[in-house]
Motif scaffolding. Structure first.
Motif, PDB file in Angstrom:
ATOM      1  N   LYS A 173      48.253  60.615  28.619  1.00  0.00           N
ATOM      2  CA  LYS A 173      47.948  61.459  27.455  1.00  0.00           C
ATOM      3  C   LYS A 173      48.179  60.701  26.148  1.00  0.00           C
ATOM      4  O   LYS A 173      47.385  60.812  25.217  1.00  0.00           O
ATOM      5  CB  LYS A 173      48.800  62.719  27.490  1.00  0.00           C
ATOM      6  N   LYS A 174      49.238  59.896  26.084  1.00  0.00           N
ATOM      7  CA  LYS A 174      49.498  59.091  24.884  1.00  0.00           C
ATOM      8  C   LYS A 174      48.369  58.099  24.645  1.00  0.00           C
ATOM      9  O   LYS A 174      47.937  57.890  23.510  1.00  0.00           O
ATOM     10  CB  LYS A 174      50.823  58.350  25.009  1.00  0.00           C
ATOM     11  N   ILE A 191      45.222  58.365  25.673  1.00  0.00           N
ATOM     12  CA  ILE A 191      44.019  59.107  25.272  1.00  0.00           C
ATOM     13  C   ILE A 191      44.128  59.542  23.812  1.00  0.00           C
ATOM     14  O   ILE A 191      43.161  59.431  23.048  1.00  0.00           O
ATOM     15  CB  ILE A 191      43.796  60.310  26.208  1.00  0.00           C
ATOM     16  N   ASP A 192      45.304  60.015  23.405  1.00  0.00           N
ATOM     17  CA  ASP A 192      45.511  60.394  21.995  1.00  0.00           C
ATOM     18  C   ASP A 192      45.341  59.181  21.070  1.00  0.00           C
ATOM     19  O   ASP A 192      44.766  59.291  19.986  1.00  0.00           O
ATOM     20  CB  ASP A 192      46.888  61.012  21.799  1.00  0.00           C
ATOM     21  N   TYR A 193      45.848  58.042  21.508  1.00  0.00           N
ATOM     22  CA  TYR A 193      45.699  56.814  20.722  1.00  0.00           C
ATOM     23  C   TYR A 193      44.223  56.445  20.563  1.00  0.00           C
ATOM     24  O   TYR A 193      43.779  56.109  19.463  1.00  0.00           O
ATOM     25  CB  TYR A 193      46.464  55.665  21.396  1.00  0.00           C
ATOM     26  N   CYS A 194      43.470  56.530  21.648  1.00  0.00           N
ATOM     27  CA  CYS A 194      42.035  56.213  21.586  1.00  0.00           C
ATOM     28  C   CYS A 194      41.289  57.187  20.674  1.00  0.00           C
ATOM     29  O   CYS A 194      40.422  56.776  19.896  1.00  0.00           O
ATOM     30  CB  CYS A 194      41.431  56.229  22.987  1.00  0.00           C
ATOM     31  N   LYS A 195      41.630  58.465  20.744  1.00  0.00           N
ATOM     32  CA  LYS A 195      40.996  59.454  19.867  1.00  0.00           C
ATOM     33  C   LYS A 195      41.321  59.175  18.398  1.00  0.00           C
ATOM     34  O   LYS A 195      40.455  59.283  17.532  1.00  0.00           O
ATOM     35  CB  LYS A 195      41.443  60.863  20.244  1.00  0.00           C
ATOM     36  N   THR A 196      42.568  58.820  18.124  1.00  0.00           N
ATOM     37  CA  THR A 196      42.982  58.500  16.757  1.00  0.00           C
ATOM     38  C   THR A 196      42.244  57.272  16.243  1.00  0.00           C
ATOM     39  O   THR A 196      41.787  57.244  15.092  1.00  0.00           O
ATOM     40  CB  THR A 196      44.498  58.277  16.694  1.00  0.00           C
ATOM     41  N   ASP A 198      38.639  58.250  15.486  1.00  0.00           N
ATOM     42  CA  ASP A 198      38.573  59.040  14.257  1.00  0.00           C
ATOM     43  C   ASP A 198      38.714  58.146  13.029  1.00  0.00           C
ATOM     44  O   ASP A 198      38.006  58.321  12.033  1.00  0.00           O
ATOM     45  CB  ASP A 198      39.677  60.108  14.267  1.00  0.00           C
TER      46      ASP A 198
END
Length: 64
Positions: free
Chosen positions: A3-4, A6-11, A14
């Motif tokens: 999850k970390k 995936i959140d990093y990739c989304k950030t 963006d």
């Protein structure tokens, strides 16, 4: 852990897609011309210094 990541990739996406300003084609072309011109000038200066150094060394250490 996943999850970390995936959140990093989304950030990152963006940031690159919405918050980064990309140069226009004209700005990019202008910058490329400046870099190419500077590279050519530096190459000519290095070639000139090398030629002078070769001539000086030839004068100091002549061939048999």
């Amino acid at each position: 852990m996943l999850k970390k990541f995936i959140d990093y990739c989304k950030t990152c996406y963006d940031e690159l897609a919405h918050k980064t300003t990309w140069p226009s084609f004209g700005e990019l072309t202008h910058s490329a011309v400046i870099v190419l011109t500077a590279s050519l000038v530096i190459a000519i200066v290095v070639w000139g210094m090398d030629s002078i150094f070769q001539a000086v060394m030839g004068f100091i250490y002549p061939n048999s």
